[in-house]
Design a protein around this motif. Structure first.
Motif, PDB file in Angstrom:
ATOM      1  N   VAL A 239     -26.234 -64.894   1.730  1.00 42.19           N
ATOM      2  CA  VAL A 239     -25.236 -64.122   2.457  1.00 42.19           C
ATOM      3  C   VAL A 239     -24.157 -65.071   2.935  1.00 42.19           C
ATOM      4  CG1 VAL A 239     -26.874 -62.371   3.211  1.00 42.19           C
ATOM      5  CG2 VAL A 239     -26.467 -64.365   4.643  1.00 42.19           C
ATOM      6  N   SER A 240     -22.992 -64.544   3.145  1.00 39.59           N
ATOM      7  CA  SER A 240     -21.886 -65.339   3.657  1.00 39.59           C
ATOM      8  C   SER A 240     -21.824 -65.178   5.166  1.00 39.59           C
ATOM      9  CB  SER A 240     -20.564 -64.890   3.026  1.00 39.59           C
ATOM     10  OG  SER A 240     -19.489 -65.553   3.642  1.00 39.59           O
ATOM     11  N   SER A 241     -21.892 -66.282   5.873  1.00 39.94           N
ATOM     12  CA  SER A 241     -21.844 -66.202   7.331  1.00 39.94           C
ATOM     13  C   SER A 241     -20.502 -65.683   7.816  1.00 39.94           C
ATOM     14  CB  SER A 241     -22.123 -67.589   7.930  1.00 39.94           C
ATOM     15  OG  SER A 241     -21.170 -68.530   7.447  1.00 39.94           O
ATOM     16  N   LYS A 242     -19.453 -65.864   7.003  1.00 35.52           N
ATOM     17  CA  LYS A 242     -18.133 -65.389   7.404  1.00 35.52           C
ATOM     18  C   LYS A 242     -18.030 -63.871   7.309  1.00 35.52           C
ATOM     19  CE  LYS A 242     -15.649 -69.590   6.075  1.00 35.52           C
ATOM     20  NZ  LYS A 242     -14.567 -70.155   5.224  1.00 35.52           N
ATOM     21  N   GLU A 243     -18.849 -63.243   6.448  1.00 37.79           N
ATOM     22  CA  GLU A 243     -18.746 -61.810   6.238  1.00 37.79           C
ATOM     23  C   GLU A 243     -19.816 -61.026   6.981  1.00 37.79           C
ATOM     24  OE1 GLU A 243     -18.768 -61.190   2.046  1.00 37.79           O
ATOM     25  OE2 GLU A 243     -16.680 -61.778   1.805  1.00 37.79           O
ATOM     26  N   SER A 244     -20.772 -61.718   7.613  1.00 42.75           N
ATOM     27  CA  SER A 244     -21.814 -61.018   8.354  1.00 42.75           C
ATOM     28  C   SER A 244     -21.270 -60.512   9.686  1.00 42.75           C
ATOM     29  CB  SER A 244     -23.012 -61.946   8.592  1.00 42.75           C
ATOM     30  OG  SER A 244     -23.565 -62.369   7.369  1.00 42.75           O
ATOM     31  N   GLY A 249     -26.697 -57.334  19.052  1.00 43.29           N
ATOM     32  CA  GLY A 249     -27.737 -58.344  18.995  1.00 43.29           C
ATOM     33  C   GLY A 249     -28.423 -58.481  17.656  1.00 43.29           C
ATOM     34  N   THR A 250     -28.003 -57.702  16.648  1.00 41.43           N
ATOM     35  CA  THR A 250     -28.624 -57.751  15.321  1.00 41.43           C
ATOM     36  C   THR A 250     -27.601 -58.213  14.295  1.00 41.43           C
ATOM     37  OG1 THR A 250     -30.109 -55.935  15.897  1.00 41.43           O
ATOM     38  CG2 THR A 250     -29.853 -56.429  13.560  1.00 41.43           C
ATOM     39  N   ILE A 251     -28.008 -59.139  13.411  1.00 36.86           N
ATOM     40  CA  ILE A 251     -27.125 -59.604  12.345  1.00 36.86           C
ATOM     41  C   ILE A 251     -27.175 -58.609  11.196  1.00 36.86           C
ATOM     42  CG2 ILE A 251     -26.719 -61.412  10.634  1.00 36.86           C
ATOM     43  CD1 ILE A 251     -27.760 -63.439  12.589  1.00 36.86           C
ATOM     44  N   ARG A 252     -26.011 -58.108  10.811  1.00 35.92           N
ATOM     45  CA  ARG A 252     -25.892 -57.200   9.676  1.00 35.92           C
ATOM     46  C   ARG A 252     -25.109 -57.901   8.576  1.00 35.92           C
ATOM     47  NH1 ARG A 252     -29.414 -52.927  10.565  1.00 35.92           N
ATOM     48  NH2 ARG A 252     -29.272 -52.272  12.747  1.00 35.92           N
ATOM     49  N   TYR A 253     -25.542 -57.679   7.323  1.00 35.36           N
ATOM     50  CA  TYR A 253     -24.898 -58.344   6.202  1.00 35.36           C
ATOM     51  C   TYR A 253     -23.738 -57.518   5.679  1.00 35.36           C
ATOM     52  CZ  TYR A 253     -29.205 -61.063   6.295  1.00 35.36           C
ATOM     53  OH  TYR A 253     -30.243 -61.844   6.684  1.00 35.36           O
ATOM     54  N   HIS A 254     -22.878 -58.174   4.924  1.00 35.53           N
ATOM     55  CA  HIS A 254     -21.728 -57.507   4.315  1.00 35.53           C
ATOM     56  C   HIS A 254     -22.189 -56.357   3.414  1.00 35.53           C
ATOM     57  CE1 HIS A 254     -17.870 -56.893   2.428  1.00 35.53           C
ATOM     58  NE2 HIS A 254     -18.387 -57.125   1.244  1.00 35.53           N
ATOM     59  N   SER A 255     -21.560 -55.185   3.555  1.00 30.82           N
ATOM     60  CA  SER A 255     -21.844 -53.947   2.808  1.00 30.82           C
ATOM     61  C   SER A 255     -23.115 -53.245   3.280  1.00 30.82           C
ATOM     62  CB  SER A 255     -21.941 -54.203   1.298  1.00 30.82           C
ATOM     63  OG  SER A 255     -20.692 -54.612   0.794  1.00 30.82           O
ATOM     64  N   GLU A 256     -23.795 -53.779   4.303  1.00 29.85           N
ATOM     65  CA  GLU A 256     -24.986 -53.095   4.818  1.00 29.85           C
ATOM     66  C   GLU A 256     -24.572 -51.900   5.665  1.00 29.85           C
ATOM     67  OE1 GLU A 256     -28.898 -53.956   7.671  1.00 29.85           O
ATOM     68  OE2 GLU A 256     -27.579 -55.603   7.060  1.00 29.85           O
ATOM     69  N   ASP A 269     -18.276 -54.749   7.013  1.00 29.42           N
ATOM     70  CA  ASP A 269     -17.335 -55.005   5.920  1.00 29.42           C
ATOM     71  C   ASP A 269     -16.506 -56.236   6.263  1.00 29.42           C
ATOM     72  OD1 ASP A 269     -15.721 -54.936   3.751  1.00 29.42           O
ATOM     73  OD2 ASP A 269     -14.602 -53.148   4.319  1.00 29.42           O
ATOM     74  N   GLY A 270     -16.867 -57.364   5.654  1.00 33.43           N
ATOM     75  CA  GLY A 270     -16.101 -58.586   5.854  1.00 33.43           C
ATOM     76  C   GLY A 270     -16.094 -59.075   7.288  1.00 33.43           C
ATOM     77  N   GLY A 271     -17.214 -58.895   8.005  1.00 33.11           N
ATOM     78  CA  GLY A 271     -17.302 -59.361   9.381  1.00 33.11           C
ATOM     79  C   GLY A 271     -16.865 -58.345  10.415  1.00 33.11           C
ATOM     80  N   ARG A 272     -16.446 -57.160   9.980  1.00 39.37           N
ATOM     81  CA  ARG A 272     -15.987 -56.134  10.911  1.00 39.37           C
ATOM     82  C   ARG A 272     -16.870 -54.900  10.800  1.00 39.37           C
ATOM     83  NH1 ARG A 272      -9.882 -54.299  10.398  1.00 39.37           N
ATOM     84  NH2 ARG A 272     -10.679 -53.633   8.373  1.00 39.37           N
ATOM     85  N   VAL A 273     -17.285 -54.359  11.942  1.00 41.10           N
ATOM     86  CA  VAL A 273     -18.142 -53.177  11.982  1.00 41.10           C
ATOM     87  C   VAL A 273     -17.275 -51.934  12.153  1.00 41.10           C
ATOM     88  CG1 VAL A 273     -19.957 -51.975  13.257  1.00 41.10           C
ATOM     89  CG2 VAL A 273     -20.108 -54.444  12.907  1.00 41.10           C
ATOM     90  N   THR A 274     -17.497 -50.949  11.278  1.00 42.02           N
ATOM     91  CA  THR A 274     -16.802 -49.668  11.364  1.00 42.02           C
ATOM     92  C   THR A 274     -17.841 -48.563  11.359  1.00 42.02           C
ATOM     93  OG1 THR A 274     -14.964 -50.612  10.097  1.00 42.02           O
ATOM     94  CG2 THR A 274     -15.005 -48.223  10.362  1.00 42.02           C
ATOM     95  N   CYS A 275     -17.675 -47.580  12.251  1.00 41.86           N
ATOM     96  CA  CYS A 275     -18.636 -46.483  12.361  1.00 41.86           C
ATOM     97  C   CYS A 275     -17.931 -45.152  12.113  1.00 41.86           C
ATOM     98  CB  CYS A 275     -19.295 -46.468  13.743  1.00 41.86           C
ATOM     99  SG  CYS A 275     -20.281 -47.954  14.095  1.00 41.86           S
ATOM    100  N   TRP A 276     -18.651 -44.237  11.446  1.00 40.33           N
ATOM    101  CA  TRP A 276     -18.144 -42.894  11.177  1.00 40.33           C
ATOM    102  C   TRP A 276     -19.195 -41.872  11.600  1.00 40.33           C
ATOM    103  CZ3 TRP A 276     -17.927 -46.737   7.456  1.00 40.33           C
ATOM    104  CH2 TRP A 276     -16.653 -47.172   7.088  1.00 40.33           C
ATOM    105  N   ASN A 277     -18.720 -40.723  12.039  1.00 39.89           N
ATOM    106  CA  ASN A 277     -19.618 -39.602  12.267  1.00 39.89           C
ATOM    107  C   ASN A 277     -19.887 -38.918  10.937  1.00 39.89           C
ATOM    108  OD1 ASN A 277     -19.860 -39.883  15.063  1.00 39.89           O
ATOM    109  ND2 ASN A 277     -17.930 -38.809  15.409  1.00 39.89           N
ATOM    110  N   SER A 278     -21.128 -38.510  10.708  1.00 40.50           N
ATOM    111  CA  SER A 278     -21.489 -37.825   9.472  1.00 40.50           C
ATOM    112  C   SER A 278     -21.800 -36.368   9.776  1.00 40.50           C
ATOM    113  CB  SER A 278     -22.707 -38.495   8.816  1.00 40.50           C
ATOM    114  OG  SER A 278     -23.812 -38.452   9.688  1.00 40.50           O
ATOM    115  N   GLU A 279     -21.637 -35.540   8.764  1.00 40.85           N
ATOM    116  CA  GLU A 279     -21.946 -34.127   8.923  1.00 40.85           C
ATOM    117  C   GLU A 279     -23.104 -33.772   8.007  1.00 40.85           C
ATOM    118  OE1 GLU A 279     -18.826 -32.100   5.841  1.00 40.85           O
ATOM    119  OE2 GLU A 279     -18.100 -32.561   7.853  1.00 40.85           O
ATOM    120  N   CYS A 280     -23.803 -32.706   8.345  1.00 36.13           N
ATOM    121  CA  CYS A 280     -24.976 -32.303   7.583  1.00 36.13           C
ATOM    122  C   CYS A 280     -24.615 -31.166   6.636  1.00 36.13           C
ATOM    123  CB  CYS A 280     -26.098 -31.855   8.513  1.00 36.13           C
ATOM    124  SG  CYS A 280     -26.673 -33.162   9.629  1.00 36.13           S
TER     125      CYS A 280
END
Length: 301
Positions: A239-244, A249-256, A269-280
């Motif tokens: 994994v790339s430490s620059k993209e994690s 408190g938890t390390i997430r990897y790129h594309s996880e 995504d590339g070191g940045r966390v983005t969150c979306w609401n999902s629908e059912c």
């Protein structure tokens, strides 16, 4: 929490859509399902949606709040250039198009504001005689281009044209798109009978990325994060430490992708966390009660 008992070694099952369990000797090992980011195109109106009896979201077409304009779908709050002189925006499903704003124009004495054909904003032109050039009429002071490297100006009835002068250079030359003068072309790289252009990247192997730098291949091996392995699993991955991402408190990897406390999904995504609401998605269920069968009951999970 539900307790599971191993009936047979090396058996696998899913107690629910978001868990995977297996028997290892006499132990039951249950792990959450890992979701991968499905790469939705939100600009075209796609949304994250969880299918029936599934855990991970998928890309689905969504129309609520989106705008349809000339065959294109635009998300709420976005803007786009409709024409060279018009900008449109989408707000709660409605399209609003407005003329392009022009900077303030202050013409000097003896000049007039004039909007040339095919232009959006006015320019200052003189009051002298117009020019006729290749069947077109140009106002005094108006400029036009013959090609990428030549332009003309009307000066009181006389057309004056100029061509860009290029400085001599000693190297391999090429004219970049949109430019007039040639520029030096960096030397490509030849690696394993393959040719890579300057600044082009390629994968030497799973963990090594190379780039062509003016004829020289420069390779960088990704840093591997050390793993603590238990007796059931020991899988290292590069994994790339620059993209994690470090999230709560938890390390997430790129594309996880992972599920939040409610119905939102987050991705690194590339070191940045983005969150979306999902629908059912809607589910059709058959309900059996006291010997009667009720069909076509719509349930939204």
């Amino acid at each position: 929490d539900r307790a599971f008992v191993c009936l047979q070694n090396n058996t696998f099952w899913k107690p629910d859509s978001c868990q995977e369990c297996r028997c290892h000797s006499d132990d039951v090992i249950c792990e959450p399902v890992i979701c991968r980011y499905p790469q939705c195109d939100f600009q075209k109106g796609e949304v994250l949606q969880i299918p029936p009896n599934a855990c991970c979201p998928e890309c689905a077409s969504g129309t609520e709040g989106f705008c349809q304009h000339e065959g294109q779908t635009h998300a709420h709050g976005t803007e786009w250039a409709h024409t060279e002189c018009t900008t449109c925006s989408c707000a709660s499903g409605k399209v609003n198009c407005t003329p392009k704003s022009c900077p303030p124009l202050y013409c000097g004495r003896g000049e007039l504001a004039y909007i040339a054909e095919g232009k959006c904003c006015p320019t200052c032109v003189g009051t002298g005689e117009s020019c006729s050039f290749d069947g077109q009429i140009y106002r005094d002071g108006e400029e036009w281009r013959l090609n990428q490297c030549s332009k003309c100006v009307c000066s009181n009835g006389t057309s004056q044209c100029f061509t860009a002068e290029c400085q001599p250079v000693l190297c391999t030359l090429a004219v970049p798109p949109g430019k007039c003068c040639p520029e030096c072309v960096p030397k490509p790289c030849s690696v394993s009978e393959k040719v890579y252009e300057h600044a082009e990247q390629w994968k030497k192997n799973v963990c090594t990325t190379c780039v062509c730098d003016r004829g020289e291949a420069r390779c960088v091996k990704q840093a591997c994060v050390p793993h603590t392995c238990d007796k059931y699993q020991c899988c290292e991955e590069c994994v790339s430490s620059k993209e994690s991402c470090l999230y709560e408190g938890t390390i997430r990897y790129h594309s996880e992708m992972w599920k939040g406390p409610r119905c939102e999904f987050c991705t690194c995504d590339g070191g940045r966390v983005t969150c979306w609401n999902s629908e059912c998605a809607k589910v059709e269920c058959a309900l059996v009660r006291k010997g009667f069968l009720f069909k076509n009951i719509m349930v939204t999970s």
